[in-house]
Design an enzyme around this catalytic site. Structure first.
Site, short mmCIF file in Angstrom:
data_model
loop_
_atom_site.label_atom_id
_atom_site.label_comp_id
_atom_site.label_asym_id
_atom_site.label_seq_id
_atom_site.Cartn_x
_atom_site.Cartn_y
_atom_site.Cartn_z
N HIS A 1 14.31 6.45 4.85
CA HIS A 1 14.07 5.97 6.23
C HIS A 1 15.34 5.34 6.78
O HIS A 1 15.67 4.20 6.50
CB HIS A 1 12.91 4.96 6.24
CG HIS A 1 11.62 5.57 5.80
ND1 HIS A 1 11.05 6.62 6.46
CD2 HIS A 1 10.82 5.32 4.75
CE1 HIS A 1 9.94 6.98 5.84
NE2 HIS A 1 9.78 6.21 4.79
N ASP B 1 -4.61 0.81 8.71
CA ASP B 1 -4.11 1.07 10.07
C ASP B 1 -4.94 2.19 10.70
O ASP B 1 -6.09 2.41 10.30
CB ASP B 1 -2.63 1.47 9.98
CG ASP B 1 -2.47 2.89 9.43
OD1 ASP B 1 -1.67 3.65 9.97
OD2 ASP B 1 -3.19 3.20 8.48
#
Ligand SMILES: Nc1nc2c(c(CN[C@H]3C=C[C@H](O)[C@@H]3O)cn2[C@@H]2O[C@H](COP(=O)(O)O)[C@@H](O)[C@H]2O)c(=O)[nH]1
Length: 341
Positions: free
Chosen positions: A53, A239
């Site tokens: 990332h 989430d």
């Protein structure tokens, strides 16, 4: 009302009493087998957080820890009404959406000389400044900008008052225990108190607090201040993406009534029974996947790159959802607008 259940206890209780969301044992095993093939690979290890990332900090210093803190303080509700019309942030020659648009905006601010990771800055940052920092390249702003501004002021003031303005001081008060840090965060910072009730019990998901502990562990590479002896007690983060990918992979199923509601794009309010069932069953589903994966790795004598925990499974599945966005188009995610996930 009884005492507050932990996220894991909450998830088990919800899964046992759920009416519209179900865990599919065969699907759990298939996901565990998918993950088994990756068990010894580079993804299921703490280093993947940085290696895969580019927007995440590469350093493991105090500034990097404070980057994680401000980002996870704002890490909620990026979904837009229509996927074709959403907040986008261009940074370093690439365009980012969703959670990554937040990271891109934070890094863009830092490059512009705005001290976005400094509590003394965001404790008094104005709404107009926050609008500028989080500005979108499209005409669709990042959702809940006013709430993000309020939370930045609130959280910055508390970090200054209680922890001399640095989240590393909060980490150092947790005796290298992930659970202690989790509870110190939810006791200290109101916006992290992701709690609800279900069938008369007080339940917790603590999604942002758990991901904050996980990202702190990751940015510190599991070493030094980030060497949490009980990191494996952190569960997946409830989430709106993980449920979607678990349904896509066949590990989670919705009742016809709920599926129809989600396909129509109907909103579910925070704490609504079906919203709690989606989040709780997803959390319990990942715990069962982890148990099954550990069994498979033992049976096959598979080498793993260190202990496989729910954090690494969550990160992998979340990234998988990102990479399979197109394939998952037919599977709805649940739409809840809130500051908790
Ligand atoms: N369960 C789980 N939820 C996660 C994450 C992350 C970011 N973590 C990454 C950063 C470093 C790690 O390597 C992870 O790759 C964000 N979210 C949540 O997703 C939603 C945004 O989704 P979309 O609209 O598609 O961008 C929103 O609720 C946000 O809070 C995670 O890891 N797990």
């Amino acid at each position: 009302m009884d005492g507050l259940l932990t996220p894991r206890e909450s998830a088990k209780f919800i899964a046992e009493n759920s009416r519209d969301v179900f865990i599919d044992g065969g699907g759990v095993r298939r996901v565990a087998e998918l993950l088994l093939a990756k068990a010894a690979g580079p993804e299921l290890r703490v280093g993947a957080w940085k290696a895969f990332h580019e927007l995440n900090p590469k350093a493991a210093d105090e500034a990097a820890v404070n980057w994680v803190f401000v980002t996870d303080t704002l890490n909620f509700s990026f979904w837009s009404e229509s996927d074709e019309h959403k907040c986008l942030v261009g940074y370093g020659g690439k365009t980012y959406s969703g959670y990554w648009s937040l990271c891109a905006a934070v890094n863009r601010a830092l490059d512009e000389g705005i001290p976005m990771t400094s509590a003394s800055y965001y404790a008094t940052v104005t709404l107009d400044e926050v609008r500028h920092i989080l500005r979108s390249d499209t005409d669709v702003p990042m959702p809940l900008i006013e709430e993000r501004h309020r939370i930045l002021n609130e959280t910055g003031k508390i970090l200054l008052e209680k922890f001399e303005g640095s989240f590393l001081n909060c980490v150092r008060k947790s005796d290298k225990s992930a659970q202690k840090l989790l509870h110190l965060v939810v006791e200290s910072f109101p916006s992290y108190r992701d709690v609800s009730q279900f069938e008369g019990k007080r339940i917790s998901f603590y999604k942002r607090a758990q991901i904050l502990v996980a990202d702190t562990w990751s940015v510190l590479e599991g070493k030094g201040d980030g060497c949490f002896k009980d990191i494996s007690r952190i569960t997946m983060f409830a989430d709106y993406r993980l449920p979607q990918v678990l349904v896509y992979l066949g590990a989670l199923k919705y009742s016809d009534e709920l599926l129809e509601k989600l396909l129509k794009g109907e909103m579910l309010s925070y704490g609504n029974r079906q919203e709690v069932e989606i989040r709780g069953c997803s959390l319990w589903c990942v715990e069962l996947i982890r148990d099954c994966l550990l069994e498979l790795t033992e049976k096959k004598g598979e080498k793993t790159s260190g202990e496989i925990n729910s954090i690494l499974l969550d990160y992998f599945l979340w990234d998988y959802a990102r990479d399979h966005r197109e394939d998952m188009k037919g599977i709805p995610f649940h739409r809840t607008r809130c500051i908790y996930y």
